[in-house]
Enzyme design. Structure first.
Site, PDB file in Angstrom:
ATOM      1  N   ASP A   5       0.621  -1.384  -0.182  1.00  0.00           N
ATOM      2  CA  ASP A   5       0.070  -0.011   0.064  1.00  0.00           C
ATOM      3  C   ASP A   5       0.862   1.224   0.023  1.00  0.00           C
ATOM      4  OD1 ASP A   5      -2.604   1.371   0.437  1.00  0.00           O
ATOM      5  OD2 ASP A   5      -1.917   2.045   2.261  1.00  0.00           O
ATOM      6  N   LYS A   9       1.458   4.419  -2.697  1.00  0.00           N
ATOM      7  CA  LYS A   9       1.275   5.705  -2.521  1.00  0.00           C
ATOM      8  C   LYS A   9       2.400   6.423  -2.793  1.00  0.00           C
ATOM      9  CE  LYS A   9      -2.032   4.971   1.058  1.00  0.00           C
ATOM     10  NZ  LYS A   9      -2.279   5.093   2.758  1.00  0.00           N
ATOM     11  N   GLY A 106      -8.979   4.324   8.774  1.00  0.00           N
ATOM     12  CA  GLY A 106     -10.272   4.133   9.418  1.00  0.00           C
ATOM     13  C   GLY A 106     -11.288   4.676   8.614  1.00  0.00           C
TER      14      GLY A 106
END
Length: 236
Positions: A5, A9, A106
């Site tokens: 991940d 990015k 989140g």
């Protein structure tokens, strides 16, 4: 867990920041699965925290992009980023160091990002905006492989507990132009005739470190190569 991940990015940020198309496959990626609890304990004893970092560094006509765990000095802000929080530090020619910190995981942060993108797309549709929003790609930078990285290293080994062991390891490292900063014997493993040792190096080349680890596997005094973690040098 495996840093994928963060690698994706980083490829996006690098493409935007350096005007060079950086693919996910261009990013060296190493996860956290090799880390053990004792690595965090030893890092703290040595004045470091361990963080999974993503680094894009331009030097002359090359760009190095890498994701891996690293020792970071405890007194820098990046070392204090925990939980669902992420941080990005940018160093520019004119602006110097700029630090961005906020929740990066989140339900609420993720929802906020998605809704923001949808609103932006909706505005463009309503306004019939067909402008190209893709970053400008005009850089001639070459991708610099991880083997050319030069930094400090932490190496955790289990060695035979007998005289002359440190000399043999030091000789091997010396032949590869790797300078030792410190050697600390952490504990003797009862009943095994072996001891756990932590080696900290001075600034060395990644290719030399990897070759040293490969050659150590053939030494009878080396019972186990516990771990190797790069030590990030931070400008404060």
């Amino acid at each position: 867990i495996e840093g994928l991940d963060a690698a994706y990015k980083l490829s996006i940020l690098s493409t935007i920041g350096f005007h060079k198309y950086v693919k996910g496959s261009d990013v060296y990626s190493e996860g956290i699965t090799k880390l053990k609890a004792k690595d965090f304990i030893y890092a703290k004893e040595l004045g470091y925290a361990i963080k999974l970092i993503a680094v894009a560094h331009r030097e002359n006509k090359s760009l190095q992009v890498r994701v891996h765990p690293a020792f970071i000095p405890e007194n820098v802000i990046m070392a204090k980023v925990d939980g669902v929080f992420n941080a990005v530090e940018i160093t520019g020619d004119m602006v110097g160091q700029v630090f961005f910190h906020g929740m990066g995981a989140g339900p609420l942060p993720t929802s906020s990002a998605i809704i923001s993108n949808l609103v932006e797309i909706g505005k463009k549709i309503i306004n019939n905006d067909v402008s190209d929003s893709l970053p400008r790609i005009d850089s001639k930078l070459e991708i610099n492989p991880i083997s050319n990285l030069e930094t400090k290293y932490y190496i955790r080994l289990i060695l035979a507990d007998k005289p002359g062991v440190f000399a043999k390891v030091g000789l091997l490292l010396g032949k590869l132009d790797i300078s030792i900063s410190s050697v600390i014997q952490k504990e003797v493993i009862k009943g095994s005739g072996a001891a756990e040792v932590v080696i900290m190096t001075h600034r060395s080349k990644e290719s030399a470190i990897q070759e040293a680890l490969s050659q150590m596997k053939n030494l009878d005094i080396v019972k186990e190569i516990g771990n190797m973690v790069r030590v990030e040098e931070w400008v404060i």
